[in-house]
Design a protein around this motif. Structure first.
Motif, short mmCIF file in Angstrom:
data_model
loop_
_atom_site.label_atom_id
_atom_site.label_comp_id
_atom_site.label_asym_id
_atom_site.label_seq_id
_atom_site.Cartn_x
_atom_site.Cartn_y
_atom_site.Cartn_z
N THR A 59 -51.46 58.83 -29.34
CA THR A 59 -51.45 59.05 -30.79
C THR A 59 -50.48 60.18 -31.13
O THR A 59 -50.01 60.88 -30.23
CB THR A 59 -52.85 59.42 -31.29
N ALA A 60 -50.25 60.38 -32.43
CA ALA A 60 -49.33 61.44 -32.86
C ALA A 60 -49.88 62.82 -32.48
O ALA A 60 -49.14 63.70 -32.04
CB ALA A 60 -49.11 61.36 -34.36
N GLU A 61 -51.22 63.00 -32.64
CA GLU A 61 -51.83 64.29 -32.31
C GLU A 61 -51.66 64.60 -30.83
O GLU A 61 -51.37 65.73 -30.44
CB GLU A 61 -53.33 64.30 -32.65
N LEU A 62 -51.87 63.54 -30.02
CA LEU A 62 -51.74 63.72 -28.57
C LEU A 62 -50.32 64.13 -28.19
O LEU A 62 -50.12 65.08 -27.42
CB LEU A 62 -52.11 62.42 -27.86
N LEU A 63 -49.35 63.45 -28.79
CA LEU A 63 -47.95 63.79 -28.50
C LEU A 63 -47.62 65.20 -28.96
O LEU A 63 -46.96 65.96 -28.24
CB LEU A 63 -47.01 62.78 -29.18
N ALA A 64 -48.12 65.55 -30.15
CA ALA A 64 -47.83 66.89 -30.68
C ALA A 64 -48.42 67.96 -29.77
O ALA A 64 -47.78 68.99 -29.51
CB ALA A 64 -48.40 67.00 -32.08
N SER A 65 -49.64 67.69 -29.27
CA SER A 65 -50.27 68.70 -28.41
C SER A 65 -49.61 68.77 -27.03
O SER A 65 -49.45 69.83 -26.46
CB SER A 65 -51.77 68.43 -28.27
N ARG A 66 -49.22 67.60 -26.52
CA ARG A 66 -48.61 67.57 -25.17
C ARG A 66 -47.19 68.13 -25.18
O ARG A 66 -46.81 68.89 -24.30
CB ARG A 66 -48.57 66.15 -24.63
N LEU A 67 -46.43 67.69 -26.16
CA LEU A 67 -45.04 68.15 -26.19
C LEU A 67 -44.95 69.62 -26.61
O LEU A 67 -43.97 70.30 -26.32
CB LEU A 67 -44.19 67.28 -27.12
N ASN A 68 -45.99 70.07 -27.31
CA ASN A 68 -46.17 71.50 -27.58
C ASN A 68 -44.95 72.12 -28.30
O ASN A 68 -44.55 73.24 -27.97
CB ASN A 68 -46.45 72.21 -26.25
N GLY A 69 -44.36 71.38 -29.20
CA GLY A 69 -43.24 71.93 -29.97
C GLY A 69 -41.92 72.00 -29.22
O GLY A 69 -40.91 72.40 -29.78
N GLN A 70 -41.93 71.60 -27.94
CA GLN A 70 -40.68 71.65 -27.17
C GLN A 70 -39.89 70.37 -27.39
O GLN A 70 -40.47 69.33 -27.67
CB GLN A 70 -40.99 71.82 -25.69
N LYS A 71 -38.58 70.48 -27.25
CA LYS A 71 -37.72 69.32 -27.52
C LYS A 71 -37.50 68.51 -26.25
O LYS A 71 -36.80 68.96 -25.34
CB LYS A 71 -36.39 69.77 -28.12
N TRP A 72 -38.08 67.34 -26.21
CA TRP A 72 -37.87 66.42 -25.09
C TRP A 72 -37.06 65.25 -25.60
O TRP A 72 -37.33 64.75 -26.69
CB TRP A 72 -39.22 65.93 -24.55
N ALA A 73 -36.10 64.81 -24.80
CA ALA A 73 -35.25 63.70 -25.23
C ALA A 73 -35.94 62.36 -25.00
O ALA A 73 -35.75 61.43 -25.77
CB ALA A 73 -33.93 63.74 -24.47
N LYS A 74 -36.74 62.27 -23.95
CA LYS A 74 -37.36 60.98 -23.61
C LYS A 74 -38.83 61.18 -23.28
O LYS A 74 -39.22 62.22 -22.74
CB LYS A 74 -36.68 60.37 -22.38
N VAL A 75 -39.60 60.16 -23.59
CA VAL A 75 -41.01 60.17 -23.22
C VAL A 75 -41.30 58.87 -22.47
O VAL A 75 -40.94 57.79 -22.93
CB VAL A 75 -41.91 60.30 -24.47
N ALA A 76 -41.92 59.02 -21.31
CA ALA A 76 -42.31 57.84 -20.52
C ALA A 76 -43.80 57.61 -20.74
O ALA A 76 -44.60 58.54 -20.60
CB ALA A 76 -42.01 58.07 -19.06
N ILE A 77 -44.14 56.40 -21.12
CA ILE A 77 -45.53 56.07 -21.43
C ILE A 77 -46.01 55.00 -20.45
O ILE A 77 -45.24 54.13 -20.04
CB ILE A 77 -45.63 55.59 -22.90
N CYS A 78 -47.30 55.08 -20.08
CA CYS A 78 -47.86 54.13 -19.11
C CYS A 78 -47.66 52.69 -19.57
O CYS A 78 -47.69 52.42 -20.78
CB CYS A 78 -49.35 54.38 -18.95
N PRO A 79 -47.46 51.76 -18.62
CA PRO A 79 -47.16 50.37 -19.01
C PRO A 79 -48.20 49.74 -19.93
O PRO A 79 -47.86 48.96 -20.80
CB PRO A 79 -47.10 49.63 -17.67
#
Lengths: 240, 65
Positions: A59-79
């Protein structure tokens, strides 16, 4: 008298070498293993770094908490992870490229990335939908599109991209299809053809090394156009 | 339409884990699909109703708490 000690010495040396090699073998593996992982440290993300999310529901909340405001170019998500609409919006607004963490999606340095481009001169809802669908199917890595104002602009954009080797192939959607194909074929490296049937594409690729597909967009359905793009963008064929 | 169908399939798998915001967005996508593909409008609207029921349930639970 002098030969015996020499033979013994050789045996002794061999046994010592064997023992040393035996002892060295288990210690050599961790050293190699320590060099191999190239996982980026989450403390210092690089622009091209990939962040892996292993949760079942993203979810968006999960991504916001995991990425923690840092800039990542790519995100790999489970199949098999579920990506919610808010997560899609989060990835889109933060301009993060995402892919399923599968063997197909993993970058392979030996395999060159093929790039295809769609130039839209006559934009119909079906064309836009088909192009966007094809782009989303390849996670935006293989296909890109551009809206152009006129025939001349499309021809010059296509010929320059092909001549510079920026793309494997270009597809132009316009009503003046024959005119575009004819004028584009004046360029030495361009092999253009007007395509109306998906079944013609393999033959055109084989016989004339088709790298510029011109499609008359009016009156075409989404499915027809999608199939044309899919067939044209199929890798491993002879398009240069 | 396929996106809407896949979306509903995904949402049903984890309907208790997703937020109300997500449910509202999913309902919005399904409504748009229903408008775009009249043939599948009935199916899409069924999914919308299912989602709206879940949103209502959440809101009732919040009020009770």
């Amino acid at each position: 008298m002098g030969i015996m000690p020499l033979a013994l010495d050789e045996k002794l040396v061999e046994s010592i070498v064997g023992e040393v090699m035996h002892r060295l073998r288990p210690t050599a593996q961790p050293v190699r293993a320590a060099v191999a992982p190239a996982c980026p440290s989450p403390l210092a993300p690089q622009p091209s770094a990939t962040f892996a999310v292993t949760d079942r529901v993203v979810t968006a909340e999960l991504l916001a908490s995991r990425l923690n405001g840092q800039k990542w170019a790519k995100v790999a998500i489970c199949p098999k992870a579920v990506i919610t609409p808010s997560a899609f919006d989060y990835l889109r607004t933060h301009k993060i490229v995402w892919h399923r963490n599968t063997a197909e999606a993993a970058p392979n340095p030996n395999k060159p990335i093929t790039r295809w481009k769609a130039l839209i001169v006559t934009a119909t809802p079906s064309v836009l939908q088909a192009v966007e669908h094809t782009e989303s199917q390849t996670f935006g890595k293989q296909w890109s599109h551009e809206l152009l104002g006129g025939v001349d602009e499309a021809i010059s954009a296509a010929t320059s991209a092909i001549n510079r080797g920026e793309v494997s192939g270009i597809s132009i959607f316009a009503d003046h299809a024959e005119l575009i194909a004819c004028r584009a074929n004046r360029s030495e490296r361009v092999n253009a053809a007007v395509v109306s049937d998906v079944q013609l594409i393999p033959a055109l690729k084989q016989y004339m090394n088709l790298n510029l597909m011109v499609v008359r967009s009016s009156g075409r359905s989404f499915f027809e156009l999608r199939n044309l793009l899919k067939e044209f963008g199929r890798s491993g064929d002879g398009a240069s | 339409m396929s996106r809407g169908w896949k979306l509903m399939k995904d949402i049903e798998q984890c309907i208790e884990e997703v937020s109300v915001e997500d449910l509202q967005k999913a309902a919005q996508i399904l409504r748009r699909n229903a408008a775009l593909w009249p043939k599948y409008a009935k199916l899409a609207m069924k999914d919308v109703l299912r989602i709206e029921r879940e949103i209502e349930k959440r809101q009732n639970d919040q009020q009770q708490d």
